[in-house]
Write a protein that holds these residues in place. Structure first.
Motif, PDB file in Angstrom:
ATOM      1  N   ALA A  66       0.830  -1.213   0.000  1.00 35.54           N
ATOM      2  CA  ALA A  66       0.000   0.000   0.000  1.00 35.54           C
ATOM      3  C   ALA A  66       0.861   1.258   0.000  1.00 35.54           C
ATOM      4  O   ALA A  66       0.619   2.198  -0.773  1.00 35.54           O
ATOM      5  CB  ALA A  66      -0.922  -0.008   1.220  1.00 35.54           C
ATOM      6  N   GLN A  69       2.495   1.708  -3.363  1.00 32.64           N
ATOM      7  CA  GLN A  69       1.539   2.204  -4.355  1.00 32.64           C
ATOM      8  C   GLN A  69       1.412   3.726  -4.265  1.00 32.64           C
ATOM      9  O   GLN A  69       1.362   4.419  -5.290  1.00 32.64           O
ATOM     10  CB  GLN A  69       0.174   1.544  -4.146  1.00 32.64           C
ATOM     11  CG  GLN A  69       0.119   0.097  -4.591  1.00 32.64           C
ATOM     12  CD  GLN A  69      -1.224  -0.554  -4.315  1.00 32.64           C
ATOM     13  OE1 GLN A  69      -1.970  -0.125  -3.428  1.00 32.64           O
ATOM     14  NE2 GLN A  69      -1.551  -1.594  -5.066  1.00 32.64           N
ATOM     15  N   GLU A  73       2.432   6.617  -7.016  1.00 33.19           N
ATOM     16  CA  GLU A  73       1.521   7.672  -7.447  1.00 33.19           C
ATOM     17  C   GLU A  73       2.065   9.070  -7.167  1.00 33.19           C
ATOM     18  O   GLU A  73       1.411  10.069  -7.482  1.00 33.19           O
ATOM     19  CB  GLU A  73       0.172   7.495  -6.742  1.00 33.19           C
ATOM     20  CG  GLU A  73      -0.571   6.232  -7.170  1.00 33.19           C
ATOM     21  CD  GLU A  73      -1.743   5.910  -6.256  1.00 33.19           C
ATOM     22  OE1 GLU A  73      -2.064   6.756  -5.387  1.00 33.19           O
ATOM     23  OE2 GLU A  73      -2.327   4.822  -6.407  1.00 33.19           O
ATOM     24  N   SER A 174      -4.413   8.642   1.548  1.00 33.21           N
ATOM     25  CA  SER A 174      -5.407   8.127   0.595  1.00 33.21           C
ATOM     26  C   SER A 174      -6.823   8.598   0.896  1.00 33.21           C
ATOM     27  O   SER A 174      -7.686   8.600   0.009  1.00 33.21           O
ATOM     28  CB  SER A 174      -5.391   6.599   0.600  1.00 33.21           C
ATOM     29  OG  SER A 174      -5.929   6.084   1.812  1.00 33.21           O
ATOM     30  N   TYR A 181      -8.718   0.352   2.215  1.00 33.17           N
ATOM     31  CA  TYR A 181      -7.726   0.557   1.160  1.00 33.17           C
ATOM     32  C   TYR A 181      -7.164  -0.785   0.691  1.00 33.17           C
ATOM     33  O   TYR A 181      -7.107  -1.065  -0.522  1.00 33.17           O
ATOM     34  CB  TYR A 181      -6.585   1.449   1.661  1.00 33.17           C
ATOM     35  CG  TYR A 181      -5.528   1.705   0.594  1.00 33.17           C
ATOM     36  CD1 TYR A 181      -5.534   2.881  -0.151  1.00 33.17           C
ATOM     37  CD2 TYR A 181      -4.545   0.756   0.307  1.00 33.17           C
ATOM     38  CE1 TYR A 181      -4.591   3.103  -1.151  1.00 33.17           C
ATOM     39  CE2 TYR A 181      -3.602   0.959  -0.686  1.00 33.17           C
ATOM     40  CZ  TYR A 181      -3.629   2.139  -1.406  1.00 33.17           C
ATOM     41  OH  TYR A 181      -2.694   2.336  -2.399  1.00 33.17           O
ATOM     42  N   GLU A 184      -9.732  -2.908  -1.202  1.00 27.89           N
ATOM     43  CA  GLU A 184     -10.085  -2.376  -2.521  1.00 27.89           C
ATOM     44  C   GLU A 184      -8.904  -2.377  -3.486  1.00 27.89           C
ATOM     45  O   GLU A 184      -9.026  -2.801  -4.639  1.00 27.89           O
ATOM     46  CB  GLU A 184     -10.618  -0.940  -2.372  1.00 27.89           C
ATOM     47  CG  GLU A 184     -11.987  -0.845  -1.748  1.00 27.89           C
ATOM     48  CD  GLU A 184     -13.072  -1.436  -2.631  1.00 27.89           C
ATOM     49  OE1 GLU A 184     -12.958  -1.323  -3.866  1.00 27.89           O
ATOM     50  OE2 GLU A 184     -14.028  -2.006  -2.072  1.00 27.89           O
ATOM     51  N   ARG A 185      -7.745  -1.892  -3.025  1.00 30.76           N
ATOM     52  CA  ARG A 185      -6.602  -1.655  -3.909  1.00 30.76           C
ATOM     53  C   ARG A 185      -5.667  -2.843  -4.049  1.00 30.76           C
ATOM     54  O   ARG A 185      -4.839  -2.886  -4.955  1.00 30.76           O
ATOM     55  CB  ARG A 185      -5.801  -0.452  -3.406  1.00 30.76           C
ATOM     56  CG  ARG A 185      -6.526   0.889  -3.487  1.00 30.76           C
ATOM     57  CD  ARG A 185      -6.654   1.377  -4.932  1.00 30.76           C
ATOM     58  NE  ARG A 185      -5.365   1.352  -5.606  1.00 30.76           N
ATOM     59  CZ  ARG A 185      -4.450   2.309  -5.519  1.00 30.76           C
ATOM     60  NH1 ARG A 185      -4.671   3.376  -4.757  1.00 30.76           N
ATOM     61  NH2 ARG A 185      -3.304   2.212  -6.178  1.00 30.76           N
ATOM     62  N   ILE A 186      -5.795  -3.825  -3.161  1.00 28.51           N
ATOM     63  CA  ILE A 186      -4.915  -4.993  -3.238  1.00 28.51           C
ATOM     64  C   ILE A 186      -5.735  -6.274  -3.412  1.00 28.51           C
ATOM     65  O   ILE A 186      -5.610  -6.970  -4.413  1.00 28.51           O
ATOM     66  CB  ILE A 186      -4.003  -5.078  -1.996  1.00 28.51           C
ATOM     67  CG1 ILE A 186      -3.094  -3.850  -1.928  1.00 28.51           C
ATOM     68  CG2 ILE A 186      -3.156  -6.361  -2.039  1.00 28.51           C
ATOM     69  CD1 ILE A 186      -2.215  -3.782  -0.699  1.00 28.51           C
ATOM     70  N   LYS A 188      -9.065  -6.964  -3.972  1.00 31.08           N
ATOM     71  CA  LYS A 188      -9.959  -7.022  -5.137  1.00 31.08           C
ATOM     72  C   LYS A 188      -9.175  -6.933  -6.441  1.00 31.08           C
ATOM     73  O   LYS A 188      -9.547  -7.543  -7.444  1.00 31.08           O
ATOM     74  CB  LYS A 188     -11.002  -5.905  -5.063  1.00 31.08           C
ATOM     75  CG  LYS A 188     -12.090  -6.154  -4.039  1.00 31.08           C
ATOM     76  CD  LYS A 188     -13.176  -5.091  -4.110  1.00 31.08           C
ATOM     77  CE  LYS A 188     -14.271  -5.365  -3.089  1.00 31.08           C
ATOM     78  NZ  LYS A 188     -15.346  -4.341  -3.133  1.00 31.08           N
ATOM     79  N   GLU A 189      -8.090  -6.193  -6.416  1.00 28.10           N
ATOM     80  CA  GLU A 189      -7.279  -6.011  -7.621  1.00 28.10           C
ATOM     81  C   GLU A 189      -6.731  -7.324  -8.146  1.00 28.10           C
ATOM     82  O   GLU A 189      -6.597  -7.519  -9.361  1.00 28.10           O
ATOM     83  CB  GLU A 189      -6.131  -5.040  -7.316  1.00 28.10           C
ATOM     84  CG  GLU A 189      -5.315  -4.621  -8.516  1.00 28.10           C
ATOM     85  CD  GLU A 189      -6.073  -3.712  -9.461  1.00 28.10           C
ATOM     86  OE1 GLU A 189      -5.743  -3.701 -10.663  1.00 28.10           O
ATOM     87  OE2 GLU A 189      -7.015  -3.012  -9.006  1.00 28.10           O
ATOM     88  N   LEU A 255       0.659  -5.273  -9.046  1.00 30.14           N
ATOM     89  CA  LEU A 255       0.344  -4.392  -7.924  1.00 30.14           C
ATOM     90  C   LEU A 255       1.227  -3.157  -7.897  1.00 30.14           C
ATOM     91  O   LEU A 255       0.799  -2.095  -7.457  1.00 30.14           O
ATOM     92  CB  LEU A 255       0.498  -5.158  -6.597  1.00 30.14           C
ATOM     93  CG  LEU A 255      -0.598  -6.173  -6.296  1.00 30.14           C
ATOM     94  CD1 LEU A 255      -0.178  -7.104  -5.170  1.00 30.14           C
ATOM     95  CD2 LEU A 255      -1.902  -5.455  -5.937  1.00 30.14           C
TER      96      LEU A 255
END
Length: 344
Positions: A66, A69, A73, A174, A181, A184-186, A188-189, A255
């Motif tokens: 996380a 990531q 960004e 975030s 987080y 959703e971002r790890i 589900k991805e 990821l």
């Protein structure tokens, strides 16, 4: 399945009474997929490959992903200090502590569980009831006003509180609750659809209860031994197959981009002769280089080991709903995989 590996697992299980699931994958081949013991002893519901297991500190890797990531960004850098990215007051923390230090356990900061003072994790909840700990901010009173543990930033000392701060940084940068987080971002991805951060008082179907065995043969569950809900220092639940998906996604840059993946997998600090630590991940080396990347977790009623072997791309996941047993199984599998590779 590989007969030698499953025989080795069965042999070890017969001696240490391992309870949980073992999954070993080599490319598209499944070398082992076996489960032992009960997810619910009272109802005699057996552990299965689909069972969800707590993995304790094994999920520090999720926290590191996380953070990386957010670095990718452009919202953070590894040199960002705590004061620059966290709007909280820490009167005694060294102002030079950076995100890199937090990720590598080299802050020198105090922890909320001091192993040299307490040898039983349950002691922590006598004065700090575990049912009050549902959010990362709930942990702050346990260490926020303590003095530095070590005057020297940069020396490795495993530290859960540092990962609480990393989770708080994820939340502040975030705008999401940390567990949301990651889910959703790890999760589900990469298709980890059965995994999540579940509260003890709202566990979903198929979750293996954690068991603590006493020397007299009695046992209890771990519901009063851990925070009611996990966070950035530990406490997620995964299935064995979901953990395989995590490794595959990480190693295939799904990821993080290649640069950030390599940064996470770099041996940033040496722990002992052949053991190193990257970002949320342990690294074991031998004379040929990196032997394995691995994560592990231990809590009352939880033991967990998982590894990725870069020379063969083999993945091992060992989830247990007992306090011990996963390391013995992991060591036995490693021995067989080493022999397996020698004749490949």
């Amino acid at each position: 399945m590989n007969i030698k590996i499953t025989e080795q697992i069965a042999k070890i299980q017969s001696s240490n009474h391992f309870s949980g699931t073992v999954f070993v994958k080599d490319g598209e081949r499944i070398l082992a997929d076996v489960s032992y013991g009960y997810a619910n002893r009272s109802e005699q519901l057996k552990n299965q490959t689909t069972s969800r297991y707590g993995i304790a500190s094994g999920c520090k890797l999720f926290t590191s992903i996380a953070i990386c990531q957010l670095v990718e960004e452009g919202k953070l850098s590894f040199d960002t200090t705590i004061g620059e990215c966290l709007d909280l007051d820490f009167p005694y923390l060294d102002e030079k502590i950076t995100i890199h230090h937090l990720l590598t356990h080299t802050t020198g900061m105090p922890d909320y569980f001091a192993e040299e003072v307490m040898d039983d994790f349950e002691e922590l909840w006598v004065k700090n009831p575990m049912y009050h700990l549902r959010r990362l901010s709930d942990f702050l009173p346990l260490f926020q006003n303590k003095h530095m543990k070590s005057p020297k930033v940069g020396r490795f000392h495993y530290n859960n509180a540092g990962y609480i701060l990393l989770g708080l940084i994820v939340e502040q940068v975030s705008g999401l609750v940390f567990t949301d987080y990651v889910e959703e971002r790890i999760f589900k991805e990469v298709g980890m659809l059965e995994s999540g951060y579940f509260a003890f008082d709202a566990l979903p179907q198929g979750t293996a209860l954690g068991y603590i065995d006493n020397s007299d043969g009695t046992w209890k569950t771990n519901i009063y031994s851990l925070p009611v809900k996990g966070g950035s220092d530990g406490g997620a639940y995964v299935t064995a197959k979901d953990m395989v998906r995590l490794w595959e996604a990480l190693m295939n840059h799904r990821l993080l981009n290649e640069v950030l993946t390599n940064q996470l997998l770099t041996a940033h600090t040496q722990v002992d002769e052949d053991s190193f630590y990257g970002y949320g991940i342990w690294i074991k080396k031998n004379e040929k280089g990196v032997f394995k990347y691995h994560v592990m977790g231990y809590d009352p009623g939880v033991s967990f080991h998982s590894a990725y072997f870069p020379n063969s791309s083999q993945i091992v996941v060992v989830c247990s709903n007992k306090s011990t047993g996963a390391s013995d199984i992991m060591n036995g599998i490693e021995e067989e995989l080493t022999r397996f590779q020698a004749f490949k």
